[in-house]
Design a protein around this motif. Structure first.
Motif, PDB file in Angstrom:
ATOM      1  N   UNK A 255       0.808  -1.210   0.000  1.00 23.74           N
ATOM      2  CA  UNK A 255       0.000   0.000   0.000  1.00 23.74           C
ATOM      3  C   UNK A 255       0.841   1.261   0.000  1.00 23.74           C
ATOM      4  N   UNK A 256       0.162   2.387  -0.220  1.00 21.29           N
ATOM      5  CA  UNK A 256       0.856   3.674  -0.198  1.00 21.29           C
ATOM      6  C   UNK A 256       1.312   3.993   1.224  1.00 21.29           C
ATOM      7  N   UNK A 257       2.318   4.832   1.382  1.00 19.10           N
ATOM      8  CA  UNK A 257       2.738   5.239   2.729  1.00 19.10           C
ATOM      9  C   UNK A 257       1.562   5.804   3.520  1.00 19.10           C
ATOM     10  N   UNK A 258       1.426   5.372   4.749  1.00 17.00           N
ATOM     11  CA  UNK A 258       0.328   5.851   5.584  1.00 17.00           C
ATOM     12  C   UNK A 258      -0.976   5.109   5.406  1.00 17.00           C
ATOM     13  N   UNK A 259      -0.994   4.086   4.525  1.00 16.29           N
ATOM     14  CA  UNK A 259      -2.255   3.379   4.250  1.00 16.29           C
ATOM     15  C   UNK A 259      -2.795   2.703   5.505  1.00 16.29           C
ATOM     16  N   UNK A 260      -1.924   2.124   6.322  1.00 20.53           N
ATOM     17  CA  UNK A 260      -2.392   1.448   7.536  1.00 20.53           C
ATOM     18  C   UNK A 260      -2.974   2.437   8.535  1.00 20.53           C
ATOM     19  N   UNK A 261      -2.373   3.605   8.623  1.00 16.03           N
ATOM     20  CA  UNK A 261      -2.847   4.598   9.593  1.00 16.03           C
ATOM     21  C   UNK A 261      -4.251   5.086   9.256  1.00 16.03           C
ATOM     22  N   UNK A 262      -4.652   4.939   8.006  1.00 13.55           N
ATOM     23  CA  UNK A 262      -5.974   5.394   7.589  1.00 13.55           C
ATOM     24  C   UNK A 262      -7.066   4.373   7.898  1.00 13.55           C
ATOM     25  N   UNK A 263      -6.681   3.160   8.303  1.00 15.81           N
ATOM     26  CA  UNK A 263      -7.678   2.134   8.645  1.00 15.81           C
ATOM     27  C   UNK A 263      -8.324   2.510   9.973  1.00 15.81           C
ATOM     28  N   UNK A 264      -9.628   2.653   9.973  1.00 17.68           N
ATOM     29  CA  UNK A 264     -10.336   3.043  11.186  1.00 17.68           C
ATOM     30  C   UNK A 264     -11.529   2.144  11.465  1.00 17.68           C
TER      31      UNK A 264
END
Length: 509
Positions: A169-178
């Motif tokens: 995924x793109x950088x930061x993709x995991x942080x966007x999972x909510x």
């Protein structure tokens, strides 16, 4: 990637006790996977296929298995495509098509690959703590903080998709999972303690709540739409209309609730666990009704509560769920905790769960914040045989067949044995090696799957209870059986009886 690489990795993971070595082997595998094979590979590793259940049973697998291939040529992409085709089969003629597909598939697989696939398709992949190790491996392979990977997995409920995002995924993709209403999250798990007093000594002030003998559910409501998920995150909304109705009656618009559902008798006492599970798993409506009880709330009307302390979540739960809230009491007093435990058992429930009042909801994790307490029984039973193991237990006699004595011949010959269950839990490497060497010396007969022995060995088994069962002639089956030790000091005649086990059954009706 070839299936052989995945099989070799699982064998390497199974051959070591070192968590670091397991993580390194899995991380190396994950790095080599193309993006479109990450999700199916993780599902196969965990024995939870992307396609869900694909209708392959033991008999069908045995009938359709072809002679193994001499070399590895089967890729993960081809395997995933075969699972898609198997999952899509249905209607007249589908059995023959399934057999043909399986024969084609197994004919492409080597002997080691066939053993592995059999375990996956028949639900016999025993991964133990592999999911936790896989999380570690994803973080290592993607060079990301473990906390970030773990949170994304718990909020999405999908380790495979989390791995794909982390690796490709793109950088930061995991942080966007909510947290998303309608998408299940991994349930918080509990450790165990012998007594409620012991549990509260470790948690401090806690909510001591009844532990119901039911099926765990996660209920998501968004406006007039309700979705209900199981502990394993499978959706069962259509099977539980009474739970849906209860959720629609709550004074909220959007909510995520964690709880249990169980069947009650005419006196509002819990029915036996298997009656709940029978109704819980029914594809069509049945007479037995399910009552939902809720013990946590993760989201209410646009507000995420997952990081709030339990004290806040319980207050919101009482406001939202009212009388559907599981009974409990907040206390730091061990005697008060024991009193709640006695009340739960007297009401016919399993025991209690002691939850630290300041703890957040740690989805998918088993920590010290939640501690379950329920009685454990031990009985001396007789080994009737053992099945050959899978994975790291390949080549070892593992899954024990257990029997109880029937002195009066109520269920067969006087003094005979009545099978009451199986277990592979609690067996150490030393016991597995000993069984594999010893059992053939006592062999009466064998099949391709198991060795059956003379009834001479008595083993101490811990269980959480028993349940009614039509599978075994004594009408009773063990619940959560695990091996404590072999009783070399006991003879066959000293084993516990089927009548003793049946005495644990709750009254019928």
């Amino acid at each position: 990637m070839l299936l052989a690489e995945l099989v070799e990795t699982t064998e390497a993971v199974g051959a070591t006790r070192s968590r670091l070595q397991k993580r390194a082997a899995l991380a190396a595998l994950l790095r080599r996977l193309p993006e479109d094979e990450v999700v199916p590979a993780v599902g196969i590793l965990l024995g939870r296929l992307r396609q869900g259940r694909i209708g392959v049973g033991w008999r069908g697998w045995q009938t359709a298995s072809a002679p193994p291939a001499a070399e590895s040529t089967l890729s993960l992409a081809e395997l995933d495509d075969a699972f898609d085709r198997l999952a899509a089969l249905g209607g007249p003629g589908s059995a023959a098509e399934r057999t043909a597909l399986l024969r084609e598939l197994t004919g492409r697989a080597t002997e080691a690959e066939q053993r592995f696939l059999g375990g996956v398709l028949l639900g016999e992949v025993r991964t133990g703590a592999l999911e936790g190790v896989l999380l570690d491996a994803v973080a290592e392979a993607a060079e990301l903080p473990l906390a970030e990977v773990r949170r994304a997995a718990m909020l999405s409920g999908e380790l495979g998709e989390t791995a794909r995002l982390a690796l490709h995924g793109a950088p930061g993709a995991l942080a966007e999972v909510g947290l998303v209403v309608g998408r299940p999250v991994l349930p918080m798990l509990a450790a165990t303690a012998a007594t409620a007093g012991e549990a509260i000594a470790g948690t401090g002030e806690a909510s001591v709540e009844f532990k119901l003998d039911g099926a765990r559910i996660q209920v998501h409501r968004s406006g007039d739409e309700v979705r209900v998920f199981t502990r394993s995150l499978a959706e069962i909304t259509e099977r539980v209309p009474e739970v849906v109705q209860a959720a629609l009656a709550l004074p909220v618009r959007d909510v995520i609730l964690d709880g249990e559902t169980l069947a009650l008798d005419e006196h509002d006492a819990p029915r036996p666990f298997q009656e709940t599970m029978s109704r819980f798993g029914a594809e069509s409506a049945r007479e037995t009704l399910l009552r939902p009880w809720f013990f946590d709330v993760l989201h209410v009307d646009g507000r995420d509560l997952i990081d709030e302390p339990l004290a806040v979540r319980r207050a919101e739960l009482r406001r939202v769920a009212g009388e559907l809230t599981i009974p409990g009491e907040v206390t730091a007093d061990p005697e008060a905790a024991e009193r709640v435990s006695r009340a739960a058992l007297a009401a016919g429930h399993e025991g209690v769960v002691v939850k630290a009042i300041e703890s957040p909801y740690a989805a998918g994790r088993r920590g010290a914040s939640w501690v379950k307490v329920k009685p454990v029984y031990t009985y001396d039973l007789v080994v009737l045989g053992a099945e050959w193991g899978y994975g790291r237990r390949t080549g070892l006699l593992s899954n024990l067949h257990l029997g109880a004595l029937d002195p009066e011949g109520e269920f067969g010959e006087p003094g005979g044995l009545v099978m009451v269950g199986k277990t592979f839990k609690g067996l150490t490497d030393a016991l597995l090696a000993w069984q594999t060497e010893r059992f053939p010396e006592l062999e009466q007969h064998r099949t391709a799957q198991a060795v059956f022995i003379r009834p001479e060995l008595v083993v101490e088994i811990a269980i959480d209870g028993v349940q009614r069962s039509s599978r075994y002639p004594g009408g009773v089956a063990l619940r959560f059986a695990r091996v404590k030790r072999y009783r070399d000091d006991k003879r066959l005649e000293e084993a516990d009886t089927i009548q003793t086990l049946r005495a644990l059954l709750p009254p019928a009706g």
